[in-house]
Enzyme design. Structure first.
Site, PDB file in Angstrom:
ATOM      1  N   ASN A 138       0.793  -1.249   0.000  1.00 34.97           N
ATOM      2  CA  ASN A 138       0.000   0.000   0.000  1.00 34.97           C
ATOM      3  C   ASN A 138       0.816   1.287   0.000  1.00 34.97           C
ATOM      4  O   ASN A 138       0.368   2.317  -0.466  1.00 34.97           O
ATOM      5  CB  ASN A 138      -0.996  -0.012   1.159  1.00 34.97           C
ATOM      6  CG  ASN A 138      -0.313  -0.130   2.511  1.00 34.97           C
ATOM      7  OD1 ASN A 138       0.864  -0.472   2.602  1.00 34.97           O
ATOM      8  ND2 ASN A 138      -1.062   0.156   3.563  1.00 34.97           N
ATOM      9  N   GLY A 213       3.491  -5.722   7.176  1.00 36.74           N
ATOM     10  CA  GLY A 213       2.484  -6.473   6.440  1.00 36.74           C
ATOM     11  C   GLY A 213       1.459  -7.043   7.385  1.00 36.74           C
ATOM     12  O   GLY A 213       1.239  -6.511   8.481  1.00 36.74           O
ATOM     13  N   THR A 215      -0.725 -10.159   9.588  1.00 37.05           N
ATOM     14  CA  THR A 215      -0.435 -11.089  10.681  1.00 37.05           C
ATOM     15  C   THR A 215      -0.012 -12.462  10.169  1.00 37.05           C
ATOM     16  O   THR A 215       0.911 -13.072  10.709  1.00 37.05           O
ATOM     17  CB  THR A 215      -1.694 -11.241  11.570  1.00 37.05           C
ATOM     18  OG1 THR A 215      -2.121  -9.941  11.960  1.00 37.05           O
ATOM     19  CG2 THR A 215      -1.409 -12.073  12.806  1.00 37.05           C
ATOM     20  N   ALA A 216      -0.667 -12.966   9.122  1.00 37.42           N
ATOM     21  CA  ALA A 216      -0.364 -14.314   8.634  1.00 37.42           C
ATOM     22  C   ALA A 216       1.097 -14.421   8.219  1.00 37.42           C
ATOM     23  O   ALA A 216       1.813 -15.348   8.614  1.00 37.42           O
ATOM     24  CB  ALA A 216      -1.286 -14.646   7.463  1.00 37.42           C
ATOM     25  N   ALA A 218       3.509 -12.415   9.146  1.00 39.04           N
ATOM     26  CA  ALA A 218       4.354 -12.202  10.330  1.00 39.04           C
ATOM     27  C   ALA A 218       4.495 -13.487  11.136  1.00 39.04           C
ATOM     28  O   ALA A 218       5.588 -13.814  11.619  1.00 39.04           O
ATOM     29  CB  ALA A 218       3.762 -11.091  11.194  1.00 39.04           C
ATOM     30  N   GLU A 233       5.836  -4.454  11.784  1.00 38.21           N
ATOM     31  CA  GLU A 233       4.807  -3.417  11.726  1.00 38.21           C
ATOM     32  C   GLU A 233       3.594  -4.039  11.052  1.00 38.21           C
ATOM     33  O   GLU A 233       3.639  -4.327   9.851  1.00 38.21           O
ATOM     34  CB  GLU A 233       5.315  -2.209  10.950  1.00 38.21           C
ATOM     35  CG  GLU A 233       6.486  -1.505  11.597  1.00 38.21           C
ATOM     36  CD  GLU A 233       6.092  -0.773  12.876  1.00 38.21           C
ATOM     37  OE1 GLU A 233       4.888  -0.662  13.149  1.00 38.21           O
ATOM     38  OE2 GLU A 233       6.990  -0.316  13.593  1.00 38.21           O
ATOM     39  N   CYS A 267      -2.878   0.742   7.329  1.00 31.34           N
ATOM     40  CA  CYS A 267      -2.882   0.071   8.634  1.00 31.34           C
ATOM     41  C   CYS A 267      -3.462   1.003   9.685  1.00 31.34           C
ATOM     42  O   CYS A 267      -4.106   0.573  10.633  1.00 31.34           O
ATOM     43  CB  CYS A 267      -1.462  -0.312   9.019  1.00 31.34           C
ATOM     44  SG  CYS A 267      -0.345   1.104   9.007  1.00 31.34           S
TER      45      CYS A 267
HETATM   46  N1  LIG Z   1       1.945  -1.287  10.465  1.00 26.74           N
HETATM   47  C1  LIG Z   1       2.239  -0.773   9.283  1.00 26.74           C
HETATM   48  O1  LIG Z   1       3.079   0.143   9.129  1.00 26.74           O
HETATM   49  C2  LIG Z   1       1.550  -1.316   8.052  1.00 26.74           C
HETATM   50  C3  LIG Z   1       1.659  -0.583   6.875  1.00 26.74           C
HETATM   51  C4  LIG Z   1       1.040  -1.094   5.729  1.00 26.74           C
HETATM   52  C5  LIG Z   1       0.332  -2.297   5.764  1.00 26.74           C
HETATM   53  N2  LIG Z   1       0.264  -2.963   6.943  1.00 26.74           N
HETATM   54  C6  LIG Z   1      -0.519  -4.203   7.008  1.00 26.74           C
HETATM   55  O2  LIG Z   1      -0.177  -5.056   5.893  1.00 26.74           O
HETATM   56  C7  LIG Z   1      -1.341  -5.749   5.436  1.00 26.74           C
HETATM   57  C8  LIG Z   1      -1.611  -5.427   3.980  1.00 26.74           C
HETATM   58  O3  LIG Z   1      -0.420  -5.430   3.237  1.00 26.74           O
HETATM   59  P1  LIG Z   1      -0.056  -6.694   2.324  1.00 26.74           P
HETATM   60  O4  LIG Z   1      -1.305  -7.291   1.753  1.00 26.74           O
HETATM   61  O5  LIG Z   1       1.033  -6.308   1.394  1.00 26.74           O
HETATM   62  O6  LIG Z   1       0.523  -7.686   3.455  1.00 26.74           O
HETATM   63  P2  LIG Z   1       1.121  -9.173   3.275  1.00 26.74           P
HETATM   64  O7  LIG Z   1       1.404  -9.618   4.648  1.00 26.74           O
HETATM   65  O8  LIG Z   1       0.270  -9.988   2.391  1.00 26.74           O
HETATM   66  O9  LIG Z   1       2.512  -8.954   2.476  1.00 26.74           O
HETATM   67  C9  LIG Z   1       3.463  -8.070   2.981  1.00 26.74           C
HETATM   68  C10 LIG Z   1       4.842  -8.474   2.449  1.00 26.74           C
HETATM   69  O10 LIG Z   1       5.214  -9.713   3.036  1.00 26.74           O
HETATM   70  C11 LIG Z   1       5.626 -10.638   2.035  1.00 26.74           C
HETATM   71  N3  LIG Z   1       5.435 -11.971   2.577  1.00 26.74           N
HETATM   72  C12 LIG Z   1       4.316 -12.725   2.602  1.00 26.74           C
HETATM   73  N4  LIG Z   1       4.542 -13.896   3.250  1.00 26.74           N
HETATM   74  C13 LIG Z   1       5.849 -13.877   3.645  1.00 26.74           C
HETATM   75  C14 LIG Z   1       6.718 -14.791   4.338  1.00 26.74           C
HETATM   76  N5  LIG Z   1       6.299 -15.980   4.781  1.00 26.74           N
HETATM   77  N6  LIG Z   1       8.014 -14.424   4.548  1.00 26.74           N
HETATM   78  C15 LIG Z   1       8.475 -13.223   4.112  1.00 26.74           C
HETATM   79  N7  LIG Z   1       7.711 -12.310   3.448  1.00 26.74           N
HETATM   80  C16 LIG Z   1       6.413 -12.654   3.224  1.00 26.74           C
HETATM   81  C17 LIG Z   1       4.785 -10.250   0.851  1.00 26.74           C
HETATM   82  O11 LIG Z   1       5.346 -10.749  -0.357  1.00 26.74           O
HETATM   83  C18 LIG Z   1       4.877  -8.728   0.940  1.00 26.74           C
HETATM   84  O12 LIG Z   1       6.117  -8.285   0.426  1.00 26.74           O
HETATM   85  C19 LIG Z   1      -2.480  -5.240   6.308  1.00 26.74           C
HETATM   86  O13 LIG Z   1      -2.685  -6.099   7.409  1.00 26.74           O
HETATM   87  C20 LIG Z   1      -1.981  -3.897   6.809  1.00 26.74           C
HETATM   88  O14 LIG Z   1      -2.600  -3.503   8.013  1.00 26.74           O
HETATM   89  C21 LIG Z   1       0.838  -2.499   8.092  1.00 26.74           C
HETATM   90  O1  LIG Z   2      -0.470   1.652   6.195  1.00 26.43           O
HETATM   91  C1  LIG Z   2       0.078   2.430   6.980  1.00 26.43           C
HETATM   92  C2  LIG Z   2       1.304   3.165   6.638  1.00 26.43           C
HETATM   93  S1  LIG Z   2       1.214   4.801   7.130  1.00 26.43           S
HETATM   94  O2  LIG Z   2       0.456   5.543   6.125  1.00 26.43           O
HETATM   95  O3  LIG Z   2       0.555   4.880   8.451  1.00 26.43           O
HETATM   96  O4  LIG Z   2       2.627   5.267   7.189  1.00 26.43           O
END
Ligand SMILES: NC(=O)c1ccc[n+]([C@@H]2O[C@H](COP(=O)([O-])OP(=O)(O)OC[C@H]3O[C@@H](n4cnc5c(N)ncnc54)[C@H](O)[C@@H]3O)[C@@H](O)[C@H]2O)c1
Ligand SMILES: O=CCS(=O)(=O)O
Length: 456
Positions: A138, A213, A215-216, A218, A233, A267
């Site tokens: 995102n 990214g 929870t799954a 992570a 994060e 997020c």
């Molecule tokens: N806290 C924050 O700063 C923040 C910011 C943006 C998005 N998010 C969260 O991220 C999620 C949406 O983003 P998304 O769909 O890209 O998330 P996602 O978890 O599907 O993917 C995030 C990244 O992780 C990689 N990935 C997936 N499985 C992995 C593994 N087993 N090992 C290593 N890397 C792996 C993906 O290829 C991608 O690069 C939402 O839950 C959102 O809340 C959090």
């Molecule tokens: O998705 C969250 C990223 S930010 O906009 O809070 O930096």
């Protein structure tokens, strides 16, 4: 034999490009190069790293429009949102350059305790080594900078893995990093297939994993990483609280910006609204009227406020979440309209406190409204979620603000602003399943470093 993947524009389904996944031997070669790069970093002075990051900030500024267009093509995020992301990425890079000059420890006299007198401890900060930096779809550039910038400033080397959807913008970012002076043995891009990620997360040549990214992913990373340092994060289910003394026009504007911008895919989006009963009807009317006039459409157009979500599956998941809330008794004040990957801004009323849309993270433009009489009553409701990232409150009642600051399970409470308030140098991160550790340039530098003490 490498596998390939193709990218499509979420708005119109047009093919954006076809790429090869990194083979395992390519990944291992990159890690070996980055291990050598740690010696290069040890010989690079802080001011030199600061100058490189300053140059990178200038290059990002010069290429901001090109990069913003790439972000919009890849994610469906509106061009105005992508331009804001690029301003933030430049600021995060400038902050990384400035913090690179400030990484200093402290000296301690040992005579605080009688048994160890006569010594001085010189506490220094040193880089962890090679950081595996993983970013979500995102905010592909700003979140990448929030990892690469502080990691490099601290003297680490970086293996950078964006989401496959962001291959083009991420490759361009790496190109700009090299042009700024970050050596190839200090920064490497990779895109392994999902099947190789567990092995990569466990790799001994990775010293820390800096992940943003869901929870799954992570959980999979944590299961494979062993003793590695993790900076996680993750998701959020952020509340926005509207008290009886709120500026309702300002609160409605913030609610819209913090929930419907980026098609709700943040997020820190305002994923649940809590409105004090005496101002509920007036606030709801202002909110619905303003939201109904938002332009939904081509994300490349300057006046579009809401583009498509990242793909059809995401839109389907959001629709199912809304339908479940309606089945629980919620009513629709606006939206509940879908076209392909488009989810129209949706406002729900009469939402049950225990419905999924109040407890889980909904990563789309859906805003459940919850009316309350006593602010004490919403504290357990707000905390009844696995997440604890940020919160926002519109009120000037300092005792209520202080009380909620202490009682809410969040990393940040923003007053007279939405939960999406963030500036690049503030500490950023949450509690519970919203993650572990803190970003925000100075804090991220510390997370990707360790203390080394010389006793003399
Ligand atoms: N806290 C924050 O700063 C923040 C910011 C943006 C998005 N998010 C969260 O991220 C999620 C949406 O983003 P998304 O769909 O890209 O998330 P996602 O978890 O599907 O993917 C995030 C990244 O992780 C990689 N990935 C997936 N499985 C992995 C593994 N087993 N090992 C290593 N890397 C792996 C993906 O290829 C991608 O690069 C939402 O839950 C959102 O809340 C959090
Ligand atoms: O998705 C969250 C990223 S930010 O906009 O809070 O930096």
């Amino acid at each position: 034999m490498s596998q390939s993947y193709s990218l499509v524009n979420p708005y119109n389904g047009n093919l954006l490009g076809e790429y090869e996944y990194s083979t395992w031997s390519q990944v291992e070669s990159k890690l070996a190069l980055l291990k050598q790069g740690q010696k290069v970093q040890r010989k690079t002075a802080a001011f030199e790293r600061a100058n490189v990051l300053t140059k990178l900030a200038s290059l990002l500024k010069d290429n901001a429009e090109k990069m913003a267009n790439l972000i919009t093509l890849e994610t469906g995020k509106t061009i105005s949102d992508s331009r804001v992301e690029m301003v933030r990425a430049v600021n995060a890079t400038i902050a990384s350059a400035e913090e690179a000059r400030q990484i200093s420890g402290e000296s301690l006299d040992s005579d605080a305790y009688a048994s160890a007198g006569g010594k001085i401890g010189v506490v220094c900060w040193r880089p962890l080594g090679t950081i595996f930096c993983i970013t979500p779809f995102n905010f592909p550039i700003n979140i990448a900078i929030h990892k690469i910038g502080p990691a490099y400033a601290a003297g680490n080397t970086v293996l950078f893995k964006p989401g496959p959807q962001n291959t083009a913008s991420s490759l361009f970012l790496v190109e700009l990093c090299y042009e700024a002076g970050i050596p190839e043995e200090v920064l490497q891009f990779c895109m392994p297939p999902l099947s190789d990620l567990d092995r990569l997360n466990a790799h001994p040549d990775i010293n820390a994993i800096n992940f943003t990214g869901g929870t799954a992913a992570a959980n999979a990373i944590a299961a494979a990483a062993g003793y590695k340092k993790l900076l996680l994060e993750l998701g959020g289910n952020d509340p926005l609280i509207i008290m009886d003394d709120a500026d309702l026009e300002a609160a409605a504007k913030a609610a819209i910006n913090h929930r419907f911008a980026t098609a709700g895919q943040r997020c820190t989006a305002a994923k649940r609204l809590f409105i004090e009963a005496s101002v509920y009807d007036k606030f709801r009317d202002i909110l619905v009227e303003k939201s109904a006039s938002l332009i939904v459409g081509d994300p490349m157009k300057d006046d579009t406020f809401v583009g498509p979500v990242i793909h059809q599956a995401a839109a389907n998941e959001i629709r199912q979440r809304v339908e479940a809330a309606i089945a629980d008794g919620a009513t629709v004040a606006l939206g509940h309209k879908y076209e392909g990957a488009f989810v129209y801004p949706t406002i729900l009323e009469n939402v049950r406190a225990d419905s999924e849309v109040m407890i889980e993270e909904t990563f789309g433009p859906v805003m459940p409204l919850y009316k309350f009489d006593d602010v004490e009553d919403i504290i357990p409701i707000i905390n009844n979620t696995a997440y604890g990232l940020q919160a926002g409150i519109f009120s000037n009642n300092l005792s209520v603000i202080r009380h909620l600051f202490e009682e809410l399970d969040v990393g940040t409470l923003a007053t007279n602003d939405g939960p999406g308030f963030r500036t690049e140098h503030f500490p950023f991160g949450g509690v519970k399943e919203s993650g572990v550790g803190r970003e925000g340039i100075k804090y991220a530098i510390r997370e990707m470093s360790y203390t080394k003490t010389l006793v003399i």
